[in-house]
Design an enzyme around this catalytic site. Structure first.
Site, PDB file in Angstrom:
ATOM      1  N   HIS A 134       0.854  -1.190   0.000  1.00  0.00           N
ATOM      2  CA  HIS A 134       0.000   0.000   0.000  1.00  0.00           C
ATOM      3  C   HIS A 134       0.882   1.230   0.000  1.00  0.00           C
ATOM      4  CE1 HIS A 134      -3.499   2.498   0.777  1.00  0.00           C
ATOM      5  NE2 HIS A 134      -2.696   3.217   1.534  1.00  0.00           N
ATOM      6  N   ASP A 153     -15.660   1.433   6.136  1.00  0.00           N
ATOM      7  CA  ASP A 153     -14.713   2.490   5.752  1.00  0.00           C
ATOM      8  C   ASP A 153     -15.365   3.489   4.807  1.00  0.00           C
ATOM      9  OD1 ASP A 153     -12.074   3.732   5.617  1.00  0.00           O
ATOM     10  OD2 ASP A 153     -12.126   3.071   3.534  1.00  0.00           O
ATOM     11  N   ARG A 186     -15.974  11.534   7.464  1.00  0.00           N
ATOM     12  CA  ARG A 186     -14.722  12.222   7.838  1.00  0.00           C
ATOM     13  C   ARG A 186     -14.447  13.368   6.888  1.00  0.00           C
ATOM     14  NH1 ARG A 186     -10.520   7.687   7.561  1.00  0.00           N
ATOM     15  NH2 ARG A 186      -9.045   9.345   7.992  1.00  0.00           N
ATOM     16  N   SER A 199      -8.488   2.854   8.539  1.00  0.00           N
ATOM     17  CA  SER A 199      -9.077   2.892   7.200  1.00  0.00           C
ATOM     18  C   SER A 199      -8.216   2.079   6.227  1.00  0.00           C
ATOM     19  CB  SER A 199      -9.183   4.362   6.758  1.00  0.00           C
ATOM     20  OG  SER A 199      -9.428   4.460   5.396  1.00  0.00           O
ATOM     21  N   LYS A 208      -8.793  -2.367   4.998  1.00  0.00           N
ATOM     22  CA  LYS A 208      -8.917  -2.803   3.601  1.00  0.00           C
ATOM     23  C   LYS A 208      -7.830  -3.821   3.259  1.00  0.00           C
ATOM     24  CE  LYS A 208      -9.241   1.596   2.620  1.00  0.00           C
ATOM     25  NZ  LYS A 208      -9.411   2.956   2.187  1.00  0.00           N
TER      26      LYS A 208
HETATM   27  N1  URA Z   1      -6.271   6.507   2.541  1.00  0.00           N
HETATM   28  C1  URA Z   1      -7.260   5.725   3.050  1.00  0.00           C
HETATM   29  O1  URA Z   1      -7.586   4.682   2.498  1.00  0.00           O
HETATM   30  N2  URA Z   1      -7.864   6.139   4.176  1.00  0.00           N
HETATM   31  C2  URA Z   1      -7.552   7.274   4.839  1.00  0.00           C
HETATM   32  O2  URA Z   1      -8.120   7.569   5.849  1.00  0.00           O
HETATM   33  C3  URA Z   1      -6.524   8.074   4.285  1.00  0.00           C
HETATM   34  C4  URA Z   1      -5.905   7.660   3.139  1.00  0.00           C
END
Ligand code: URA
Length: 477
Positions: free
Chosen positions: A126, A205, A212, A227, A231
């Site tokens: 990621h 999320d 958010r 978050s 994932k």
């Molecule tokens: N990327 C994400 O997937 N979530 C966040 O909160 C910030 C960046």
């Protein structure tokens, strides 16, 4: 609720079915009250109290955190209560145990994949995102060429340039919407596959992130960590490498903030039983030469064909080496040698072509990159003086690309795949007056010139040669 009651009252007038409607009104009232004060396991869990606890930095239990996430996902906890709690998290933070509990509750809000059918150790990566970051397109085939398995789900971009999915979709006919079975089959056969995020993964999320965005609560390490990691964990790969970027063009502006986020994510990964590592990398200048969807694919092809070696290829090799070592293929140094060999031998290029073909795209783009979409107009800017490139502010380059149509301002925006910028010089390079600095590609010459002015203004040229900082700043295991 009032709206619903009002609708019901109107129905009473209209139909005269007073008893049935009165029952429904009472049902709504009862349901709304039960949202605020809900009994579970003999313990009265009030969202109001939980917000107050977090506000006072009193740790919540795993059960309380699961209750919040489930209640919010099922519409029982209203947005204003969830916003208040997330604001309390933003201001006061969460403990490592609370962050892990939040991440796992979010992961479990939807489908979780199993990678078992791939038949080998799977490794995911990621990136917290940056301008010109196309490392996934390089490291996935490099790792695959070394015998690793990279099942990757990526996002579309909002702002700046497109995301990895937009970049891949600039390849004619490339499909990023594949059924899960096909995703796993391609990962097994080729060693890498990149698809768009599935709608069933981590619905918590999606709901939380939307809130958010509206309530100034994006900027919180436990919320960003949960978050991202929810994932990653729902995807189910055995190992996770996190590329946490810092600088002008990154979420985290300083190495210190990037380190705090990286440590939080590695801790959650370990608590969830994953092999997890993070690297902190510099995002003060764009990564590589090209920014923009098809232009970034073009740069990837040039690197895979051995025509270009630059900071992007160096960083991609380093990331691939960490992914391979996490997968148990050897030490980072041994894996670096394997990765270099995969790149230099052309094996990684063949894997990239194989992945394109398996995903329905035209693999001949790797031999004929001119098949990629191209913009109608271009404009090259030249240096007005002699000196050294001291800085290229990546955020400004990203915004110029957005104006050119390379990114989206809304989810529904159309992308111009050919639009973007090709840098001819990099930080630290000596330049002469009149030397080409960069070329801008876009729909019209006027658009290109406007973007060129913005990029020109963010390129600092000094008489002193600048001291260059390393791209890979720190490794956090
Ligand atoms: N990327 C994400 O997937 N979530 C966040 O909160 C910030 C960046």
């Amino acid at each position: 609720m009032i709206g619903r009651i009002w609708k019901d009252i109107q129905k009473i007038n209209f139909f005269g079915k007073s008893l049935a409607i009165l029952y429904r009104i009472l049902y709504h009232v009862e349901k709304s009250i039960s949202v605020i004060s809900k009994k579970k396991g003999g313990f009265t869990m009030q969202m109001y109290d939980l917000v107050q606890k977090t506000r006072r930095q009193e740790a919540l239990t795993d059960e309380q955190i699961q209750w919040i996430v489930n209640g919010f996902c099922h519409g029982e906890i209203p947005d204003y209560m969830m916003s208040a709690w997330m604001m309390a998290v933003c201001c006061q933070g969460l403990t490592d145990a609370e962050t892990a509990a939040l991440t796992l509750a979010m992961r479990d809000s939807g489908e979780c994949l199993s990678m078992e059918s791939v038949g080998g150790v799977t490794v995911d990566k990621h990136s917290t995102g940056g301008i010109g970051d196309k490392t996934t397109l390089l490291l996935a085939p490099i790792v695959a060429a070394c015998g690793g398995f990279v099942p990757k789900m990526s996002g579309r971009g909002l702002g700046f340039t497109g995301g990895t999915i937009d970049k891949l979709e600039s390849i004619p006919n490339f499909s990023t919407n594949l059924p899960m079975e096909r995703f796993l089959e391609i990962t097994k056969e080729i060693g890498c596959c990149v698809i768009a995020q599935s709608g069933n993964l981590v619905p918590a999320d999606k709901k939380m992130y939307a809130l958010r965005n509206l309530t100034a609560t994006v900027d919180s390490i436990p919320l960003i960590c949960s978050s991202i990691m929810s994932k990653k964990l729902a995807l189910g790969a055995d190992c996770i490498l996190l590329d946490v970027k810092f600088g002008h063009g990154a979420f985290m502006k300083t190495p210190e903030d990037a380190q705090r986020l990286a440590e939080a994510m590695v801790e959650v990964g370990k608590r969830a039983g994953k092999q997890c590592r993070a690297v902190l990398t510099d995002m003060n200048a764009p990564l590589g030469a090209n920014v923009g969807n098809a232009l970034e694919v073009l740069e990837v092809i040039r690197i895979l064909r051995g025509e270009v070696r630059n900071e992007l290829s160096e960083l991609s090799l380093a990331l691939a080496a960490h992914m391979l070592s996490l997968s148990g293929k050897g030490s980072v140094e041994e894996c670096m040698d394997m990765a270099k060999q995969a790149l230099d031998s052309g094996n990684a290029l063949r894997k990239f072509a194989g992945m394109i073909a398996a995903q329905g795209g035209d693999p001949t783009v790797t031999e004929h990159p001119e098949l990629l979409p191209q913009s109608a107009a271009k404009y090259t800017a030249v240096s007005s003086k002699d000196g050294f490139i001291a800085s290229i502010q990546s955020e400004e380059v990203g915004l110029a690309c957005l104006e050119l149509g390379a990114g989206r301002t809304a989810n529904s925006s159309e992308i111009d795949y050919g639009a973007g910028v090709e840098l001819h010089v990099f930080v630290g390079d000596a330049v002469k007056s009149g030397q080409p600095l960069f070329t801008v590609y876009g729909r019209t010459e006027a658009l290109c010139k406007k973007a060129a002015e913005r990029i020109f203004a963010c390129m600092e040229i000094t008489t002193e040669k600048p001291v260059k900082s390393p791209m890979l700043y720190q490794v956090i295991s």
